[in-house]
Design a protein around this motif. Sequence first.
Motif, PDB file in Angstrom:
ATOM      1  N   GLU A  76      -8.745  -3.209  -5.805  1.00 34.76           N
ATOM      2  CA  GLU A  76      -9.639  -3.131  -4.652  1.00 34.76           C
ATOM      3  C   GLU A  76     -10.309  -4.475  -4.398  1.00 34.76           C
ATOM      4  OE1 GLU A  76     -12.141   0.414  -4.334  1.00 34.76           O
ATOM      5  OE2 GLU A  76     -11.120   1.109  -6.139  1.00 34.76           O
ATOM      6  N   CYS A 109      -6.118   1.866  -1.152  1.00 36.67           N
ATOM      7  CA  CYS A 109      -5.255   1.189  -0.175  1.00 36.67           C
ATOM      8  C   CYS A 109      -5.677   1.550   1.246  1.00 36.67           C
ATOM      9  CB  CYS A 109      -3.792   1.601  -0.358  1.00 36.67           C
ATOM     10  SG  CYS A 109      -3.081   1.193  -1.955  1.00 36.67           S
ATOM     11  N   GLU A 132       6.090   3.312  -0.504  1.00 33.86           N
ATOM     12  CA  GLU A 132       6.820   4.589  -0.568  1.00 33.86           C
ATOM     13  C   GLU A 132       8.111   4.510   0.244  1.00 33.86           C
ATOM     14  OE1 GLU A 132       5.796   7.794  -2.170  1.00 33.86           O
ATOM     15  OE2 GLU A 132       4.924   6.108  -3.245  1.00 33.86           O
ATOM     16  N   TRP A 140      -0.852   7.662  -0.111  1.00 33.30           N
ATOM     17  CA  TRP A 140      -1.569   8.490  -1.085  1.00 33.30           C
ATOM     18  C   TRP A 140      -2.615   7.707  -1.861  1.00 33.30           C
ATOM     19  CZ3 TRP A 140      -0.990   6.147  -5.669  1.00 33.30           C
ATOM     20  CH2 TRP A 140       0.160   5.393  -5.873  1.00 33.30           C
ATOM     21  N   CYS A 141      -2.640   6.400  -1.716  1.00 30.17           N
ATOM     22  CA  CYS A 141      -3.537   5.522  -2.476  1.00 30.17           C
ATOM     23  C   CYS A 141      -4.855   5.354  -1.716  1.00 30.17           C
ATOM     24  CB  CYS A 141      -2.842   4.175  -2.692  1.00 30.17           C
ATOM     25  SG  CYS A 141      -3.903   2.871  -3.322  1.00 30.17           S
ATOM     26  N   GLU A 142      -5.891   6.038  -2.175  1.00 33.82           N
ATOM     27  CA  GLU A 142      -7.185   5.991  -1.474  1.00 33.82           C
ATOM     28  C   GLU A 142      -7.758   4.582  -1.342  1.00 33.82           C
ATOM     29  OE1 GLU A 142     -10.031   8.938  -2.692  1.00 33.82           O
ATOM     30  OE2 GLU A 142      -8.453  10.448  -2.918  1.00 33.82           O
ATOM     31  N   ASN A 174       4.672  -0.466   3.128  1.00 37.16           N
ATOM     32  CA  ASN A 174       4.474   0.855   2.535  1.00 37.16           C
ATOM     33  C   ASN A 174       5.427   0.953   1.345  1.00 37.16           C
ATOM     34  OD1 ASN A 174       4.612   3.578   1.842  1.00 37.16           O
ATOM     35  ND2 ASN A 174       4.244   4.256   3.931  1.00 37.16           N
ATOM     36  N   GLN A 210       1.277  -2.392  -9.177  1.00 38.14           N
ATOM     37  CA  GLN A 210       0.009  -1.718  -8.950  1.00 38.14           C
ATOM     38  C   GLN A 210      -0.419  -1.972  -7.508  1.00 38.14           C
ATOM     39  OE1 GLN A 210      -2.865  -3.006 -11.822  1.00 38.14           O
ATOM     40  NE2 GLN A 210      -4.555  -1.966 -10.828  1.00 38.14           N
ATOM     41  N   ILE A 211      -0.944  -0.939  -6.872  1.00 36.93           N
ATOM     42  CA  ILE A 211      -1.464  -1.091  -5.522  1.00 36.93           C
ATOM     43  C   ILE A 211      -2.901  -0.603  -5.498  1.00 36.93           C
ATOM     44  CG2 ILE A 211       0.736  -1.029  -4.287  1.00 36.93           C
ATOM     45  CD1 ILE A 211       0.307   1.960  -3.843  1.00 36.93           C
ATOM     46  N   PRO A 212      -3.721  -1.080  -4.590  1.00 36.69           N
ATOM     47  CA  PRO A 212      -3.382  -2.029  -3.539  1.00 36.69           C
ATOM     48  C   PRO A 212      -3.074  -3.412  -4.107  1.00 36.69           C
ATOM     49  CG  PRO A 212      -5.744  -1.613  -3.558  1.00 36.69           C
ATOM     50  CD  PRO A 212      -5.119  -0.686  -4.553  1.00 36.69           C
ATOM     51  N   TRP A 250       0.834  -1.191   0.000  1.00 34.81           N
ATOM     52  CA  TRP A 250       0.000   0.000   0.000  1.00 34.81           C
ATOM     53  C   TRP A 250       0.879   1.255   0.000  1.00 34.81           C
ATOM     54  CZ3 TRP A 250      -0.606   3.764   3.952  1.00 34.81           C
ATOM     55  CH2 TRP A 250       0.280   3.605   5.013  1.00 34.81           C
ATOM     56  N   ALA A 251       0.245   2.393  -0.110  1.00 28.35           N
ATOM     57  CA  ALA A 251       0.918   3.692   0.026  1.00 28.35           C
ATOM     58  C   ALA A 251      -0.094   4.669   0.617  1.00 28.35           C
ATOM     59  CB  ALA A 251       1.409   4.195  -1.332  1.00 28.35           C
TER      60      ALA A 251
END
Length: 130
Positions: free
Chosen positions: A90, A33, A58, A29-31, A56, A71-73, A26-27
């Motif tokens: 998602e 995630c 990042e 900034w990733c909604e 994380n 690609q995340i999540p 995840w990160a």
Amino acid sequence: MAVVKLTKANFKQTIESNDFVIVDFWAPWCEPCVAFTPTFEAAAAANTDIVFGMVNTETDPEIGEYFQVNQIPGVLVIREQAGIHAQVGEIGAPAFDEIIKWARDYDMTTVREYYRNEAAQEAVKKTAKH
């Protein structure tokens, strides 16, 4: 069990010392995630025999790069040090619960045979050198 923060410092040791680990890439900034985090935490609380860890991407991009997480999540299910399932995008709680159930029931025979064969080949190589 609480979710473990996985980093370069503890990732390898966590995978090697636990038979069943589920990793969330995840990160902040990733909604999607961030929205998945409560689902991941609830699954961790409900499945205390499994280690749930978050990477994380990042702060520890090398881990994601090693597993080719583009690609995340992203969720990676690891049993006995072998990645047996990767999920990108998602995912809701019911689907995540099904993945966990599938992973629990996964027949590890082929994976174990692979590891045994690898160990046997290494032993032959070491014997041949002496």
